[in-house]
Design an enzyme around this catalytic site. Structure first.
Site, PDB file in Angstrom:
ATOM      1  CG  ASP A  44      -0.369  -0.019   2.529  1.00  0.00           C
ATOM      2  OD1 ASP A  44       0.874  -0.131   2.616  1.00  0.00           O
ATOM      3  OD2 ASP A  44      -1.105   0.084   3.525  1.00  0.00           O
ATOM      4  CB  SER A  45       4.581   1.686  -0.127  1.00  0.00           C
ATOM      5  OG  SER A  45       4.781   0.583  -0.989  1.00  0.00           O
ATOM      6  CG  ASP A  83       0.337  -4.048   2.171  1.00  0.00           C
ATOM      7  OD1 ASP A  83       0.177  -4.792   3.140  1.00  0.00           O
ATOM      8  OD2 ASP A  83       1.107  -3.068   2.167  1.00  0.00           O
ATOM      9  CE  LYS A 112       3.104  -5.973   3.658  1.00  0.00           C
ATOM     10  NZ  LYS A 112       2.664  -4.889   4.545  1.00  0.00           N
ATOM     11  CD  GLU A 114       0.829  -1.688   7.997  1.00  0.00           C
ATOM     12  OE1 GLU A 114       0.562  -0.939   8.958  1.00  0.00           O
ATOM     13  OE2 GLU A 114       1.247  -1.273   6.899  1.00  0.00           O
ATOM     14  CD  GLU A 181       7.990  -0.627   7.471  1.00  0.00           C
ATOM     15  OE1 GLU A 181       6.987  -1.277   7.151  1.00  0.00           O
ATOM     16  OE2 GLU A 181       8.261   0.506   7.014  1.00  0.00           O
TER      17      GLU A 181
END
Ligand code: KIV
Length: 264
Positions: A44-45, A83, A112, A114, A181
């Site tokens: 999602d960057s 993501d 993915k 978080e 991270e």
């Protein structure tokens, strides 16, 4: 072309070979990365580097699906991870609905998510429903507003233990791999030793089972800022600017198109 990775091959890499993950957001770059990377992450960057937003929080599921389709088209031999953006995995029911959308509308191999301990039951629910989940602990960019900034973890005992507990909970919930991270190298190592699944680090030192970088950072295309953990392998922005300036100059001077670019 190397054989496409599977969850089994990725897991058996732990302790045997380092894993390489890189982000991609479109078919063109994905096709260039598939030969060298073990996994491609549609992070999602992309909300920052592709869309120009100041953080990842406004990325939508539709956006992630669109870009994941592009990456899967460009790199059909790659293990692709999509993501899950902010706000799409807040309850087990919502997370499963959204993960099913990703699996039905793209050829992604995994998603993915978080989150740590608090997300473990949700991850278990997804895994029980045939969704392969990669966890993401430590510095979590989707928490940037909640935490008031990007904070490196593991510099104090409390955050060290919290990330370690998060990693263990996510692994025990059935995640097949984990991103860690923005942590001290000691914490990166401790997480890697504490779980049986592969741990992919970003800004987590040298002792994780693999590394991930955002492609536009490592190719030197994103110039707004450069985190300490990024190594720039190409002066991408400089090369692109120079090439476009040369093209513009040649058009203005009448040097392009030349004879060989003109249909006979
Ligand atoms: O969004 C992303 O690109 C990521 C990586 C930084 C791991 O989550």
């Amino acid at each position: 072309m190397a054989k496409k990775e599977t969850i089994g091959s990725l897991q058996s890499a732990k302790g045997e070979r380092k894993l390489v993950m890189i982000t991609a957001y479109d078919a063109l770059f994905a096709s260039l990365f598939q030969e060298s990377a073990d996994m491609i992450l549609v992070g999602d960057s992309l909300n920052m580097t592709f869309l120009g937003e100041p953080d990842t929080l406004s990325a939508t599921l539709e956006q992630m699906i669109y870009h994941t389709r592009a990456v899967c088209n460009g790199a059909p031999e790659s293990f692709v991870v999509c993501d899950m953006p902010f706000g799409t995995t807040h309850s087990p029911h919502q997370a499963l609905d959204n993960a099913v959308k990703v699996f039905r509308q793209t050829r992604a191999d995994a998603i993915k998510i978080e989150g740590g301990l608090e997300r473990a039951p949700l991850i278990r629910h997804l895994v029980d429903n045939a969704i392969a989940v990669m966890g993401h602990v430590g510095l979590m960019p989707q928490s940037v507003r909640g935490e008031g900034g990007y904070k490196i973890k593991g510099r104090d005992e409390k955050s060290f233990q919290k990330v370690l507990d998060d990693a263990v909970a996510v692994a025990e919930a059935g995640a097949f791999a984990l991103v860690v991270e923005g942590v001290t190298p000691e914490l990166g190592r401790a997480v890697t030793e504490a779980v049986k699944i592969p741990v992919i680090g970003i800004g987590a030192g040298a002792d994780t089972d693999g590394q991930v970088l955002v492609f536009s950072d490592m190719l030197g295309l994103f110039e707004a800022f450069k985190p300490k953990f990024v190594k720039t392998y190409l002066r991408g922005a400089e090369a692109v600017r120079e090439a476009v300036a040369r093209y513009a100059r040649e058009v203005r001077e009448g040097a392009f198109p030349a004879e060989e670019h003109i249909y006979k």
